[in-house]
Design a protein around this motif. Structure first.
Motif, mmCIF file in Angstrom:
data_model
loop_
_atom_site.group_PDB
_atom_site.id
_atom_site.type_symbol
_atom_site.label_atom_id
_atom_site.label_comp_id
_atom_site.label_asym_id
_atom_site.label_seq_id
_atom_site.Cartn_x
_atom_site.Cartn_y
_atom_site.Cartn_z
ATOM 1 N N ARG A 106 0.812 -1.206 0.000
ATOM 2 C CA ARG A 106 0.000 0.000 0.000
ATOM 3 C C ARG A 106 0.843 1.252 0.000
ATOM 4 O O ARG A 106 0.397 2.313 -0.365
ATOM 5 C CB ARG A 106 -0.798 0.064 1.276
ATOM 6 N N TYR B 276 -4.627 5.675 -2.812
ATOM 7 C CA TYR B 276 -5.604 4.709 -2.401
ATOM 8 C C TYR B 276 -6.846 5.430 -1.951
ATOM 9 O O TYR B 276 -6.784 6.460 -1.318
ATOM 10 C CB TYR B 276 -4.955 3.915 -1.262
ATOM 11 N N TRP B 277 -7.986 4.880 -2.243
ATOM 12 C CA TRP B 277 -9.191 5.664 -2.066
ATOM 13 C C TRP B 277 -10.085 5.233 -0.934
ATOM 14 O O TRP B 277 -10.763 6.017 -0.325
ATOM 15 C CB TRP B 277 -9.977 5.647 -3.363
ATOM 16 N N GLY B 278 -10.155 4.026 -0.651
ATOM 17 C CA GLY B 278 -11.058 3.574 0.402
ATOM 18 C C GLY B 278 -10.885 2.088 0.533
ATOM 19 O O GLY B 278 -9.978 1.525 -0.042
ATOM 20 N N VAL B 279 -11.747 1.475 1.292
ATOM 21 C CA VAL B 279 -11.565 0.041 1.486
ATOM 22 C C VAL B 279 -11.938 -0.709 0.224
ATOM 23 O O VAL B 279 -13.044 -0.595 -0.273
ATOM 24 C CB VAL B 279 -12.463 -0.453 2.623
ATOM 25 N N GLU C 135 -23.823 1.897 0.455
ATOM 26 C CA GLU C 135 -23.110 1.943 1.730
ATOM 27 C C GLU C 135 -23.209 0.597 2.451
ATOM 28 O O GLU C 135 -22.238 0.118 3.038
ATOM 29 C CB GLU C 135 -23.672 3.053 2.636
ATOM 30 N N ASP D 266 -16.605 -5.021 3.879
ATOM 31 C CA ASP D 266 -15.707 -4.909 5.027
ATOM 32 C C ASP D 266 -15.807 -6.105 5.966
ATOM 33 O O ASP D 266 -14.796 -6.667 6.371
ATOM 34 C CB ASP D 266 -16.002 -3.630 5.823
ATOM 35 N N ASN E 12 -6.925 -5.083 7.926
ATOM 36 C CA ASN E 12 -6.544 -6.084 8.926
ATOM 37 C C ASN E 12 -5.965 -7.360 8.340
ATOM 38 O O ASN E 12 -6.116 -8.420 8.900
ATOM 39 C CB ASN E 12 -7.729 -6.422 9.830
#
Lengths: 818, 441
Positions: free
Chosen positions: A6, A11-14, A74, A81, A661
């Motif tokens: 990374r 990088y933009w988001g998950v 969302e 996630d 994680n």
């Protein structure tokens, strides 16, 4: 240790990047009804379905149209996630199979990325963008004809997601930024517009080194007209020097060249002495290549240099330091103690320390150092009369003259014709200031500074309509100029715009060719290569001398330049861009050739084309130190970083970011540290969630394992001994790797062969896409696909000729449309 | 303008080294009401979390202390703070609920804001320091200062600043000590009359530019207009700054002793750079040039973070990101712990300087709230922020404890507690649902 790729990914988001999907806009990897819903039904509906809606989540009725149903998007994002975190399904429920998991995550990633792209889309049009730091610096310099640091105080700029620094959406404006623009504008105008009588010019010629500096700055060197590693020239001008305006240092010197050594390098600095220190700033450095006396000129603005106090200084006066910074890397000699005859009437013999001669090293003989200032071509100087042009109107109608001055200046600053009415606010400021200051010059500086903080100057303004429209000639001139020169259009480009010549495609190609021949095109090479290939990564890695005892940090600037000169050679010599994948030549200067251990080496710091023997693994971008060092840890290679770099920069196929994680490379195994990188990565890939991505990442990097962090070939890898602190162990290098499709990459040569045979079209497309991104100052979107495909097909048809590609990009409809 | 007492104090500072004249100043401020002493806030952030190995053999490198409440012991990582334990509280278990929904490396942006990043541009909301500066920052020459080792604003989710305006725009951070010094203490060019007329001109110029720019805006397409509004907002803000400078024109900047400040420190000399940034914040507080400061030690973007290599340059072996990733490995916990310790040592130096400097009947620290920490516990984990709250003893804080919370307590409760102690009149902050009662005296 290996998973932190990374590090380099904007990088933009998950998990918003598609899993394994290329960055191009492939079709959805799954059909919801057929592939996805059954998985959800099996594993999720029981708690999040018609009967129960735990946590208020219900999948059977949830919309899959994420672009139009944001709350659903969302929730799907949250779902991704919890899958990534392995929080769902709950522990007491059946697990997802690897295949189900891969499908579900793949589909979620793809759909969520589509939402992201849709919300960030600029509708396939560039957003109004301001000049970035470098463009601002160049533009101010060219507009005013004065070289000084205009952008020094501006805050550093971030990169766009795709690594570019000229992306309109990423370039921000802030009050602090504007405050520094205003400060720079006023500083610029106080230099550009002079007032008062022609100043006295001071001129000094120093024939023998006559200054003394403190011990610390002298570094034990002797003062001399002969410049070696142990002696330097220090010229002193006690008084009669200017404190504002341009200066000229003119040095007459010759080289004493030595067989097998490079050219001596003459570094010139200006400063003064404070006690034991010498605050100074380097003016420049040149190579002295001739054994006959030559004249070398150095210029600068004296106010940009540290100056002594006129009243309080214990060591008054300017100091000009001239040093030979050539060093062949041999150990420095030790000073010898020489006992002198006692002086007449004294008993004690004196001893002095002297440096031994170093006859093997090239030297510089300085004949004289001249210092003059303030220097100007005429009075008032050209940069002044370019703005305050001579006119009788100045005496008869000052306000009318001010209006004309402003209009002419605005025309150049805004890079387009200016209407009378637009001058009004600037003239209004002139009116306000005029009564408060003694001279016309001082009054006109303020409205001129105002021009330099106006949006017309700071931004590339292209008035927009709802529909796309073709650019007018002035806008084309600016786009071309910022694309290829990184600065404002010059007179000839503005003239072409005025004549309406820039509409014709054939004409644009001719102009592009002419622009690439101009030395300003180095700005394009410098900036595009820097941003496309992330050459600056080299500066973010500190090389650990424990692992590379021979490393010298002074090589880093040459490492940057190597990659840029390589690009420039391919561009200017109208060669095929496939040379980036492999080439039979390298672009090196002496330090780089020595570092690489090439048989043939240029004599100096200038980069020259050197043929590589057929057996050499070097050639192309992949073996350049900028890539190999930039994507290493400074102790070892970093195969994952290198692989991600290759896929992102050369193939436009960035792998997905690791989910949140993720565990690091497994450390539970006590022997882990003893394993080779390849074995470590293999263990890592045994975990299904990691394997999905890593099986298509790791092989690319493993193939490059034959090169260390220093960019040199190696047969073994040095590691810290996990058991004995402070000890090192070595492991053999293994470079065989297999891509998911079964293709074998055998070392650097195998990798390059594979790229040339199997991936050249993808590489071509990536280069087209990166070049378009830079040329347009915006990210590529789904609506650009057809255009990129078309340009790529053509690019392949004219044998990947880079020069031609630049011409085609500049005459493409996307480039000529707002 | 009703001149508060400290303006007079400034006038005394003219031409003298602040450090030398302090005893004299002390007499003055003692005579002034203690209740009027300035209230300050400062935030220091580092990325990627801390060493928290679960293995017993690495227990001494855990960042969070052993024990809880008043009877806790620092492990090695925070040992340098031991002499200050009466002046600080260690907080564990807290996180921003909004931060828990985004990527591991995305959370630096919201550490001081608690925001849910919104819309295509991922707009942020106002940061804690800026709210305070808006309300009670009017009495100093600068409302606030924003520092970072990388500088600028960076990119969204990888920002290199901690501070955001009311509209959620990032405030560029300064990363050159000399620039900070020049802004705070540098001598302005020209006579006072020249400065005044330049400010008047600036005001007219900005007015005219603003008018002119509005007409430019009218010609732009919709998306361009949205982007261009950044420019208009900037012009308005700098107009306000010009007005402020006019008010401060008659009061000379404080002069400070620059000896020992490494003003030319940069990314090649990280230790000097960080120490000097801490020194400058200290001097800014001591001279009451500002009361609000933020300082980001590093950001979470390997692609732009020039500070990532600092641990390598300082002999800690790996880049900051790699150290964090190695935190669960046998030797990694110690390597990361030592880096944590180095940062704690520098932080402790800053706190000590504040504590050892007298102000009124107390010291600078007892009227300065300092928040120190990260928005990751370890590398990608967005929960359990390592947090230290120090100072402000005389503003109603009760220190000397290690407190653990669970996820029912949003991190923004810390922000709200701080705002309350600063006496900033706001009812809520982000998603806060109350104060942290345990740390309020």
């Amino acid at each position: 240790m290996m998973l932190n790729f990374r590090l380099m990914l904007p990088y933009w988001g998950v998990g918003v990047f598609p899993l394994l999907a290329p960055a191009s806009f492939a079709a959805s990897p799954a059909d919801y009804e057929k592939d996805i819903r059954p998985i959800l039904e099996k594993h999720c509906f029981a708690c999040h379905g018609p009967d129960k809606q735990k946590n208020d989540i219900r999948f059977d009725t949830m919309s899959t149209d994420m672009i139009n149903d944001r709350p659903a998007a969302e929730t799907w994002h949250d779902t991704l996630d919890v899958l990534n975190f392995d929080e769902m399904p709950p522990e007491d429920e059946p697990r997802l199979s690897d295949d189900e998991r891969r499908k579900l995550i793949g589909w979620l990633n793809y759909e969520i990325e589509a939402v992201v792209k849709a919300t960030k889309s600029t509708g396939g049009r560039p957003v109004v963008r301001r000049l970035n730091r470098i463009e601002y610096q160049n533009t101010m310099t060219d507009l005013l004809g004065i070289k000084t640091g205009y952008a020094n105080n501006l805050p550093p700029e971030g990169l766009s997601e795709d690594g570019f620094k000229n992306n309109g959406a990423s370039l921000q404006m802030s009050a602090m930024q504007l405050e520094y623009y205003l400060e720079a504008a006023r500083m610029a105008m106080s230099k550009a517009i002079v007032s008062g009588k022609k100043p006295e010019v001071f001129r000094h010629v120093i024939e023998e080194s006559n200054g003394t500096a403190g011990n610390k700055s002298q570094r034990g060197r002797d003062y001399s007209n002969t410049l070696s590693r142990t002696s330097f020239f220090l010229g002193k001008i006690e008084e009669d020097y200017h404190e504002y305006g341009e200066f000229l240092v003119r040095i007459r010197a010759r080289a004493d060249l030595k067989e097998g050594q490079g050219y001596p390098r003459m570094e010139v600095a200006l400063g003064y002495r404070v006690d034991t220190l010498m605050p100074e700033r380097i003016i420049d450095e040149v190579e002295v290549t001739s054994e006959r006396i030559q004249t070398y000129e150095f210029r600068g603005r004296i106010e940009d240099y540290p100056l002594p106090s006129r009243v309080q200084s214990k060591f008054p006066g300017l100091l000009i330091r001239v040093t030979n910074v050539y060093d062949d890397g041999s150990p420095m000699p030790k000073q010898e103690t020489v006992v002198l005859e006692p002086a007449v009437g004294k008993k004690k013999a004196k001893t002095v320390k002297v440096w031994p001669e170093e006859p093997h090293l090239p030297e510089i003989e300085v004949e004289s150092v001249e210092f003059a200032g303030p220097v100007f071509d005429s009075w008032p100087p050209k940069h002044h009369s370019d703005i305050l042009f001579p006119s009788e109107q100045r005496e008869t109608d000052q306000r009318g003259y001010a209006a004309q001055v402003l209009k002419r200046f605005m025309h150049r600053a805004f890079r387009r014709p200016v209407e009378e009415a637009e001058v009004e606010p600037y003239l209004a400021l002139f009116d306000q200031v005029q009564g408060t200051v003694p001279s016309f010059e001082e009054a006109i500086r303020e409205p001129l500074a105002m021009v330099l903080i106006s949006p017309g100057f700071l931004y590339l303004v292209e008035p927009g309509a709802e529909e796309k429209r073709p650019l007018d000639d002035w806008e084309i001139a600016s786009r071309l100029s910022y694309f290829l020169w990184g600065t404002m259009p010059d007179e000839s480009l503005l003239t072409a715009a005025e004549k309406g010549q820039l509409h014709r495609k054939g004409e644009i190609k001719r102009i592009v060719s002419k622009m690439l021949n101009d030395e300003r095109s180095w700005n394009f090479v410098d900036q595009f290569v820097d941003q496309w290939l992330d050459v600056g990564a080299v500066d973010r890695v500190a090389v650990n001398p424990e692992f590379y005892p021979d490393w010298n940090d002074e090589l880093k600037p040459s490492i940057h330049k190597e990659t840029k000169h390589f690009f420039a050679e391919v561009l200017n010599e109208r060669m095929s861009a496939l040379n980036f994948l492999d080439s039979d030549f390298a672009m090196v200067n002496r330090p780089m050739a020595m570092h690489y251990g090439l048989n043939e080496s240029p004599r100096g710091m200038k980069f020259e084309r050197v043929s590589l023997p057929e057996t050499s693994e070097r050639g192309g971008l992949l073996t350049q130190a900028s890539v190999l060092l930039g994507h290493s840890t400074g102790e070892d290679s970093h195969p994952v970083l290198r692989a991600v770099w290759l896929r992102e920069r050369l193939l436009d196929d960035p792998p997905a970011n690791p989910p949140p994680n993720v565990p690091g490379l497994d450390a539970e195994n006590p022997n882990f540290a003893k394993l080779s990188v390849r074995e470590q990565l293999k263990i890592h890939r045994e975990q299904a969630s990691c394997n999905d991505c890593h099986r298509s990442i790791d092989p690319w990097g493993i193939a490059m394992e034959g090169f260390g962090a220093d960019g040199l070939a190696r047969t073994e890898i040095t590691r810290r001994d996990p058991e004995k602190r402070g000890k090192m162990v070595t492991q053999p290098v293994v470079t065989e790797a297999t891509l998911p499709g079964g293709a074998k990459l055998n070392g650097m040569d195998g990798l390059k062969t594979y790229l040339l045979e199997e991936k050249k079209e993808q590489f071509a497309r990536a280069l087209v896409s990166k070049l378009m991104t830079y040329a347009l100052g915006r990210s590529m979107e789904i609506t650009d696909e057809a255009m990129i495909d078309e340009l790529t097909t053509d690019f392949i048809s004219y044998d990947f000729q880079l020069h031609r590609l630049v011409q085609e990009v500049a005459s493409s409809s996307a480039f000529l449309t707002k | 303008m009703n001149k508060p007492w400290y303006l007079d104090r400034r006038t005394f500072l003219r031409g003298t080294g602040v450090t030398l004249s302090l005893p004299f100043l002390e007499c003055m401020s003692v005579n002034a009401s203690v209740a009027q002493r300035p209230k300050r806030f400062c935030a220091v952030y580092f990325p990627y979390g801390v060493s928290m190995s679960s293995k017993d053999e690495n227990a001494k490198w855990r960042w969070f202390p052993e024990g809880e409440g008043a009877n806790y012991q620092f492990n090695e990582s925070l040992k340098p703070l031991d002499p200050l334990r009466d002046n600080l509280t260690v907080l564990g278990g807290l996180s921003h609920p909004n931060g828990r929904t985004i990527g591991g490396h995305d959370t630096a942006d919201i550490w001081l804001t608690g925001a849910m990043l919104k819309g295509a541009q991922m707009t942020n909301t106002i940061s804690l320091d800026q709210i305070a500066a808006e309300h009670i920052g009017n009495e100093t020459r600068f409302r606030s200062i924003t520092l970072s080792n990388t500088g600028g604003v960076g990119e969204v989710t990888r920002s290199s600043t901690l501070s955001y305006t009311r509209s959620g725009q990032p405030i560029p951070a300064i990363n050159q000590p000399r620039l900070v010094y020049n802004r705070l203490f540098g001598v302005e060019k020209g006579s006072k009359e020249e400065q005044r007329s330049q400010l008047t001109n600036s005001r007219s110029m900005l007015d005219l530019v603003l008018d002119h720019s509005k007409s430019v805006r009218g010609k732009l397409g919709r998306r361009d207009q949205e982007k261009f509004d950044e420019y208009l907002a900037s012009v308005r803000q700098i107009e306000e700054r010009v007005e402020r400078s006019e008010q401060w024109l008659d009061i000379p900047k404080p002069s400070v002793n620059a000896i020992g400040l490494h003003l030319d420190a940069d990314d090649s000399t990280p230790e000097e750079l960080m120490k000097t940034m801490y020194d400058l914040m200290f001097l800014a507080f001591q001279t009451d040039s500002t009361r609000f400061a933020t300082y980001q030690l590093d950001n979470m973007n390997g692609a732009t973070s020039i500070a990532g290599k600092f641990p390598q340059l300082l002999g800690f072996g790996k880049s900051s990101h790699s150290l964090a990733h190695g935190g669960n490995k046998p030797a990694g916990a110690e390597a990361l712990g030592k880096w944590d310790q180095f940062r704690a040592k520098q932080f402790s130096y800053f706190l000590k300087r504040l504590r050892d400097t007298q102000e009124g009947e107390g010291n600078l620290l007892d009227h300065t709230i300092v928040m120190y920490g990260s928005s990751n516990s370890n590398t990608h984990n967005n929960k359990n922020y390592p947090t230290i709250l120090a100072g402000g003893d005389k503003m109603g804080f009760k220190h000397g404890q290690y407190l653990r919370y669970n996820e029912d307590t949003p991190f923004a409760n810390v922000h709200r507690t701080i705002l309350n102690r600063l006496e900033v009149p706001v009812d809520a902050f982000a998603d806060s649902n109350g104060e942290l009662q345990e740390i309020v005296a």
